[in-house]
Design a protein around this motif. Structure first.
Motif, PDB file in Angstrom:
ATOM      1  N   HIS A 158       0.843  -1.183   0.000  1.00 53.92           N
ATOM      2  CA  HIS A 158       0.000   0.000   0.000  1.00 53.92           C
ATOM      3  C   HIS A 158       0.887   1.244   0.000  1.00 53.92           C
ATOM      4  O   HIS A 158       1.599   1.514   0.957  1.00 53.92           O
ATOM      5  CB  HIS A 158      -0.948  -0.004   1.195  1.00 53.92           C
ATOM      6  N   ASN A 198      -5.019   5.399  -2.762  1.00 55.43           N
ATOM      7  CA  ASN A 198      -5.701   6.128  -3.845  1.00 55.43           C
ATOM      8  C   ASN A 198      -6.166   7.520  -3.444  1.00 55.43           C
ATOM      9  O   ASN A 198      -6.755   8.237  -4.265  1.00 55.43           O
ATOM     10  CB  ASN A 198      -6.922   5.325  -4.324  1.00 55.43           C
ATOM     11  N   GLU A 209     -16.635   7.374  -4.671  1.00 61.47           N
ATOM     12  CA  GLU A 209     -15.735   6.665  -5.583  1.00 61.47           C
ATOM     13  C   GLU A 209     -14.440   6.277  -4.883  1.00 61.47           C
ATOM     14  O   GLU A 209     -13.915   5.175  -5.076  1.00 61.47           O
ATOM     15  CB  GLU A 209     -15.439   7.546  -6.808  1.00 61.47           C
ATOM     16  N   GLU A 210     -13.909   7.173  -4.060  1.00 62.55           N
ATOM     17  CA  GLU A 210     -12.673   6.883  -3.321  1.00 62.55           C
ATOM     18  C   GLU A 210     -12.879   5.730  -2.340  1.00 62.55           C
ATOM     19  O   GLU A 210     -12.012   4.857  -2.198  1.00 62.55           O
ATOM     20  CB  GLU A 210     -12.207   8.134  -2.570  1.00 62.55           C
ATOM     21  N   LEU A 216     -15.096   3.258  -2.559  1.00 58.73           N
ATOM     22  CA  LEU A 216     -15.219   2.017  -3.330  1.00 58.73           C
ATOM     23  C   LEU A 216     -13.851   1.513  -3.772  1.00 58.73           C
ATOM     24  O   LEU A 216     -13.544   0.321  -3.669  1.00 58.73           O
ATOM     25  CB  LEU A 216     -16.122   2.243  -4.543  1.00 58.73           C
ATOM     26  N   GLU A 217     -13.016   2.432  -4.285  1.00 57.57           N
ATOM     27  CA  GLU A 217     -11.685   2.040  -4.743  1.00 57.57           C
ATOM     28  C   GLU A 217     -10.822   1.583  -3.574  1.00 57.57           C
ATOM     29  O   GLU A 217     -10.089   0.587  -3.678  1.00 57.57           O
ATOM     30  CB  GLU A 217     -11.008   3.205  -5.471  1.00 57.57           C
ATOM     31  N   LEU A 218     -10.915   2.280  -2.446  1.00 58.91           N
ATOM     32  CA  LEU A 218     -10.137   1.916  -1.262  1.00 58.91           C
ATOM     33  C   LEU A 218     -10.530   0.525  -0.768  1.00 58.91           C
ATOM     34  O   LEU A 218      -9.669  -0.301  -0.448  1.00 58.91           O
ATOM     35  CB  LEU A 218     -10.352   2.946  -0.161  1.00 58.91           C
ATOM     36  N   ASN A 219     -11.829   0.256  -0.713  1.00 59.60           N
ATOM     37  CA  ASN A 219     -12.290  -1.066  -0.279  1.00 59.60           C
ATOM     38  C   ASN A 219     -11.799  -2.160  -1.207  1.00 59.60           C
ATOM     39  O   ASN A 219     -11.468  -3.267  -0.771  1.00 59.60           O
ATOM     40  CB  ASN A 219     -13.812  -1.092  -0.187  1.00 59.60           C
ATOM     41  N   GLY A 220     -11.725  -1.845  -2.510  1.00 54.90           N
ATOM     42  CA  GLY A 220     -11.195  -2.810  -3.462  1.00 54.90           C
ATOM     43  C   GLY A 220      -9.727  -3.113  -3.203  1.00 54.90           C
ATOM     44  O   GLY A 220      -9.295  -4.266  -3.256  1.00 54.90           O
ATOM     45  N   LEU A 221      -8.952  -2.072  -2.898  1.00 53.45           N
ATOM     46  CA  LEU A 221      -7.534  -2.251  -2.608  1.00 53.45           C
ATOM     47  C   LEU A 221      -7.312  -3.038  -1.317  1.00 53.45           C
ATOM     48  O   LEU A 221      -6.315  -3.752  -1.169  1.00 53.45           O
ATOM     49  CB  LEU A 221      -6.845  -0.884  -2.485  1.00 53.45           C
TER      50      LEU A 221
END
Length: 240
Positions: free
Chosen positions: A130, A207, A223-224, A226-231
């Motif tokens: 990360h 992100n 959006e941030e 969602l992307e963070l949870n994906g990472l």
């Protein structure tokens, strides 16, 4: 259903599991009048207190995720005894939040704050991979050897730092992207090479980019999040 005490304190938004473990070790957590220990589980109807304060589950509150631009001089702690300099008193957010990780007192820049203990746990336990990006100024001109040495790893704290991305931005300024978080890592790396850090600013975590003035904060966008949870997905599967 029984819940481990550190998870309970995290779920009610009191603190992260890591901080909960420390409070338990210090003997500050009491269940039904008895000092508890790690691994103890909380049952429905149990009375939980931390430092004498009753902690209860309430209706599920909205999760808060803040990106804060920490000024120099502010300490990343929830300890209110650190008067005037602790991050919680500085922000004065209307509901209880706590910082994710740390940024030392002499450094500035991006730090996350939240009331979601689960995401704290995922981020802090997600070992490596990360990215955290910093802009650093030092006390004397940077050389090619300095950039190469910083990139390839430096011996500090009885270990060698992992390879990382380093790019010179000016005569005495560089950008560095780390995937580990040793104590005062960048400062120690520079010192081992004969340089002294004059300023250090974190401009990105994963992100999320720093885009607010010093001393200000903003909420993550949908959006941030969602992307963070994906990472963090793999991390949540790896650690309980």
């Amino acid at each position: 259903m029984a819940t481990r005490i550190n998870k309970y304190l995290s779920e009610v938004g009191y603190c992260s599991r890591r901080v909960a473990d420390r409070l338990i070790e210090e003997g500050k957590v009491v269940i039904n009048g008895k000092i508890t220990h790690k691994g103890t589980k909380v049952e429905e109807g149990d009375q939980v207190k931390v430092d004498g304060q009753r902690i209860e589950k309430t209706t599920k509150q909205r999760n808060i995720y803040l990106a804060f631009n920490k000024p120099v001089g502010i300490v990343c702690t929830t300890d209110r005894r650190v008067e005037h300099y602790n991050i919680i008193d500085f922000i004065k957010y209307p509901t209880r939040i706590f910082p994710i990780g740390r940024l030392d007192k002499l450094s500035e820049g991006l730090i996350f704050l939240t009331n979601d203990g689960d995401i704290v746990n995922k981020i802090l336990r997600a070992r490596n991979h990360h990215e955290k990006e910093y802009i650093v100024s030092v006390n004397r001109p940077i050389t090619r050897d300095f950039i190469q040495s910083m990139s390839n790893g430096v011996e500090i704290l009885e270990t060698k730092t992992k390879n990382c991305f380093v790019k010179q931005l000016g005569a005495k300024k560089f950008k560095i992207i780390l995937t580990q978080g040793l104590n005062r890592q960048i400062r120690r790396m520079c010192e081992s090479l004969g340089y002294k850090v004059k300023s250090l600013r974190r401009v990105r975590i994963m992100n999320i980019k720093l885009d607010v003035p010093i001393g200000k904060y903003r909420e993550f966008t949908k959006e941030e999040i969602l992307e963070l949870n994906g990472l963090l997905e793999n991390s949540s599967k790896t650690f309980d």
